[in-house]
Scaffold this motif. Structure first.
Motif, short mmCIF file in Angstrom:
data_model
loop_
_atom_site.label_atom_id
_atom_site.label_comp_id
_atom_site.label_asym_id
_atom_site.label_seq_id
_atom_site.Cartn_x
_atom_site.Cartn_y
_atom_site.Cartn_z
N VAL A 174 0.84 -1.20 0.00
CA VAL A 174 0.00 0.00 0.00
C VAL A 174 0.87 1.24 0.00
CG1 VAL A 174 -1.59 1.34 1.41
CG2 VAL A 174 -2.00 -1.09 1.06
N SER A 175 1.88 1.22 0.83
CA SER A 175 2.71 2.41 0.99
C SER A 175 3.88 2.39 0.01
CB SER A 175 3.24 2.44 2.42
OG SER A 175 3.89 1.22 2.70
N GLY A 176 4.51 3.51 -0.15
CA GLY A 176 5.71 3.57 -0.96
C GLY A 176 6.94 3.59 -0.06
N ALA A 177 8.05 3.14 -0.55
CA ALA A 177 9.28 3.24 0.23
C ALA A 177 9.69 4.71 0.31
CB ALA A 177 10.39 2.43 -0.44
N ALA A 178 10.16 5.11 1.49
CA ALA A 178 10.51 6.52 1.71
C ALA A 178 11.89 6.78 1.12
CB ALA A 178 10.49 6.84 3.19
N ARG A 208 12.84 -1.53 6.05
CA ARG A 208 12.50 -0.76 4.87
C ARG A 208 11.73 0.48 5.30
NH1 ARG A 208 8.44 -1.50 0.21
NH2 ARG A 208 7.16 -2.53 1.77
N PRO A 209 12.31 1.66 5.25
CA PRO A 209 11.57 2.87 5.61
C PRO A 209 10.38 3.04 4.67
CG PRO A 209 13.91 3.34 5.33
CD PRO A 209 13.68 1.97 4.80
N LEU A 210 9.28 3.55 5.24
CA LEU A 210 8.04 3.67 4.46
C LEU A 210 7.46 5.06 4.64
CD1 LEU A 210 6.29 0.31 5.41
CD2 LEU A 210 7.48 0.83 3.26
N GLU A 211 6.70 5.49 3.64
CA GLU A 211 5.94 6.72 3.84
C GLU A 211 4.48 6.49 3.47
OE1 GLU A 211 7.88 9.74 1.48
OE2 GLU A 211 6.50 9.43 -0.18
N PHE A 212 3.63 7.22 4.15
CA PHE A 212 2.19 7.04 4.04
C PHE A 212 1.53 8.40 3.86
CE2 PHE A 212 4.03 3.89 6.82
CZ PHE A 212 3.51 2.69 6.35
N SER A 240 -3.26 6.72 1.30
CA SER A 240 -2.79 5.32 1.40
C SER A 240 -3.22 4.70 2.73
CB SER A 240 -1.27 5.23 1.19
OG SER A 240 -0.54 5.82 2.23
N GLU A 254 4.94 -3.94 8.51
CA GLU A 254 5.22 -3.75 7.09
C GLU A 254 6.63 -3.19 6.87
OE1 GLU A 254 2.12 -1.70 5.02
OE2 GLU A 254 3.35 -1.38 3.24
N ARG A 314 4.02 13.25 11.57
CA ARG A 314 4.78 13.22 10.31
C ARG A 314 5.89 12.19 10.35
NH1 ARG A 314 9.21 17.77 9.04
NH2 ARG A 314 10.60 17.38 10.78
N LEU A 319 13.14 13.88 5.18
CA LEU A 319 12.03 14.73 5.60
C LEU A 319 12.27 16.16 5.19
CD1 LEU A 319 11.30 13.48 9.21
CD2 LEU A 319 9.70 13.50 7.30
N ARG A 329 -6.55 2.96 2.67
CA ARG A 329 -6.66 1.67 1.97
C ARG A 329 -6.48 0.48 2.91
NH1 ARG A 329 -2.87 1.92 -3.22
NH2 ARG A 329 -3.25 -0.32 -3.04
N TYR A 330 -5.99 0.73 4.13
CA TYR A 330 -5.83 -0.37 5.08
C TYR A 330 -7.18 -0.72 5.70
CZ TYR A 330 -0.78 -0.04 4.96
OH TYR A 330 0.52 -0.07 4.56
#
Lengths: 439, 439
Positions: free
Chosen positions: A44-48, B137-141, B145, B200, B269, A52, B148-149
């Motif tokens: 669902v999420s994208g890799a960051a 794995r760093p993630l961003e939301f 997105s 995740e 954030r 920041l 969608r969970y």
């Protein structure tokens, strides 16, 4: 496996029904999460990738807080849909935007409302409720005196008998869940049990009916069986913690959990205890269920078991294949929701959704079903079951019994337009666009 | 007895504790109502002498319905109390008017809020949440997105650690429950379990803490044990059905049920996964509990079991002797409320109040106790118990452990001002006026 492990065992995301419905147990917190499958099935999420970056609103002091806060300006299109925005001399409807909401509580600003003569601006210091008729001692109550009673608090949905009436149309209307099902909302109501007030007045044991009358310009009145008053009726004075909204009956309304909305008489000014129903306009004509053959049901009070999918639904778009949650609302006028089944293949196969508890009597229950969309056409449906053994009907069954509209939906008194509770179907095409279909 | 009977047996209104507290079973619907006693003991309502007179609002068409409805103009003074209405360069508080509300949900417009740098006006399309640090794995939301969970819905209170701090004062301040206890509110929150997102990302098993950081102008940051994230933490995106209020963290916040308010980081954030706490300003100084002797507790997160009477309370007046309901709110950061005891004689005797169920974990529970006021002085108190065996402390016990304020309440960093959870006492004098007392 490296030191980077997951805290819990990674489940296989078992498909339980066609077109990608995933076992609801992944939601139930038994040491299982959905993350493992996300990595396998597309995330669902994208890799960051970017570090920041401070946004403009982080680099300056924000706004002062208002005495009463309101939604963000970015939410300004999350509003009720109005059928009569200029207040012309006819009935007005304000529909709840369920496709923009989550959870189960309808915020007060967005609670649906129907008024036949506009919204009265009632001074609570001048408003009285009278209980009279077949009672030993007629009584009158004010907002202030009602607040002195031990109050009861409960969740309850209120639904207009005409909610979902557009679905009586022969062809599925291409419109949002708000326009189809926006005449139902759910709130926490607080008030005095009507039984307490009737006992105080001393009701004649031969009395069978109450006539409840509002102080609006139409004096909307409905007959209510005495039994319902003793089952669970309230004189409600708070809605989600604050006094009632003007459009929802301020300063006091009748609450009859599970009964059609207009019987929950708003702006309540009178309850007359009698031995027969009043046969008022609003129960013999305006809110009558016309059946195939032209007969009508007399006194069809109950709003039966029902559900609809709010996410995704008409007006949303699905941008790419991957994991989504199918989510919606279920409720029943006879009790608690026991189960909601979801289909992604138009009813060929069904999987059981997770329910967000606690599950309240005669109130909204939110259901959720994980779904992996593969980019192929799908038809999404939900079907609710209640703890009284009632099942939401399939459309074919329902139409056979209740009829379809042979005339335009805009002429509500000439076709069956009440108590629609069948299944809603959303067709997702390969582009992710969503249409309303009958399936 | 004539044909005018009551439907149910008329109970004796058994007094269960001093100064007129009445057995709570009259509320529990076992075929018993309060009406019988009302006739004997003085009635709440008046007999209806006048025939119905149509009010002005019944004789003309009312107002059109707005797209978003707001409370009646007659409710215009039901607002949050603002500590910094002009947005000066300091912390701002907006307190919930519990003495004007009923039920358990705090309406969104009146949910308390504290901001250290104003309310940021965040564009949800531009806002991102990053999870990084000790993860595979760093993630961003984004808000989109997260939606969608499979979302989870629950009731939860949020309380500022400094709520009720005025009660550390040596003398009882003469002010409302809003000013004493208005920094706690209760809502239905809907969001993604944080555990799902951490799994995740793939959290390092040696990680012990998360640092959660907001996008407000102060970048408010707090350290949170990883265990709490896996217990019941949510990334909340809906509040009472609609997207979060601007003052409550729009578009997303951390929800840590039962933990002090500022840890429920708003405008979230960033969550950085680390192996030690950050010792940020907001956890080492601003929200530290100073103990007698000058030491402070390190990381005192939990908001402990508490209750207060909202009706009647300071600012209300009781006009004549007769039957009333004593009502208030109880909650505990460790679980569910199991019992609330009420006293009308300053703690000499106690009766068990009725609880309005269902009783939610770490959320408001409304308690109600019928009370016949005889016109004599009374001191009203409530005392909450939770299902973890915790009991709300008496004031003397509490002050012995935590200290009292030796300096003015306006200098919050120089005296004990956090985590006050002792009993509140309202003294009713023979005129019906209500004062705040220590008893």
């Amino acid at each position: 496996m490296s030191q980077w492990r997951r805290r819990h065992g990674a489940p296989s995301l078992d498909v339980v029904a066609g077109n990608g419905l995933i076992d609801r147990r992944v939601l139930l917190g038994r040491g299982i999460t959905i993350a493992g499958g996300l990595a396998a099935a597309g995330t669902v999420s994208g890799a960051a990738a970017e570090p920041l970056v401070d946004a403009p609103w982080s680099r300056a002091v924000g706004e002062p807080m208002p005495a009463v806060q309101t939604p963000s300006a970015f939410e300004k299109d999350v509003t009720r849909a109005l059928s009569n925005p200029n207040g012309e001399f006819r009935t007005s409807h304000a529909r709840t935007p369920h496709h923009r909401l989550g959870g189960t509580v309808t915020p007060n600003g967005l609670h649906f409302s129907i008024n036949h003569g506009g919204v009265p601006n009632i001074d609570p210091a001048e408003h009285k409720l009278v209980i009279h008729g077949m009672v030993r001692r007629p009584l009158e109550f004010t907002l202030e005196s009602l607040a002195r009673y031990p109050l009861v608090t409960r969740m309850a949905f209120v639904e207009c008998a005409g909610n979902s009436a557009p679905m009586f149309a022969k062809e599925p209307l291409q419109t949002t869940v708000q326009m189809l099902h926006g005449l139902v909302s759910n709130a926490e109501w607080t008030g005095v049990p009507l039984s307490v007030l009737l006992d105080e007045a001393g009701i004649d044991p031969t009395a069978k009916w109450l006539v409840a009358e509002g102080a609006d310009a139409q004096f909307l009145d409905r007959s209510v069986p005495v039994k319902k008053a003793y089952d669970d009726a309230l004189i409600a004075i708070y809605q989600n913690g604050e006094h009632l909204m003007p459009g929802n009956g301020y300063p006091m309304r009748l609450l009859l959990p599970g009964y059609q909305g207009n019987m929950n008489v708003k702006y309540l000014r009178r309850i007359k205890v009698i031995d027969q129903p009043a046969y008022s306009y609003f129960e013999t004509k305006n809110y009558s269920q016309i059946l195939p053959g032209g007969k009508t049901w007399r006194f069809h009070f109950l709003m039966e078991v029902k559900s609809f999918i709010t996410h995704p639904s008409f007006g949303h778009s699905i941008k790419q294949p991957g994991l989504y949650a199918i989510s919606g609302l279920a409720y029943s006028g006879t009790g608690r929701i026991s189960k909601v089944m979801v289909s992604a293949d138009g009813g060929k196969s069904w999987g059981e959704a997770a329910l967000q508890g606690p599950i309240h009597d005669k109130a909204f229950t939110r259901f959720v079903m994980p779904w992996r969309w593969d980019g192929q056409p799908a038809i999404l449906q939900s079907r609710a079951y209640d703890d009284g053994g009632n099942v939401q009907p399939l459309r074919a069954e329902f139409v056979a019994l209740r009829g379809e509209a042979s005339r335009p939906v805009a002429t509500p008194l000439t076709f069956p337009n009440q108590h629609y509770n069948s299944i809603t179907s959303w067709a997702v095409d390969s582009s992710g666009a969503i249409k309303h279909v009958y399936a």
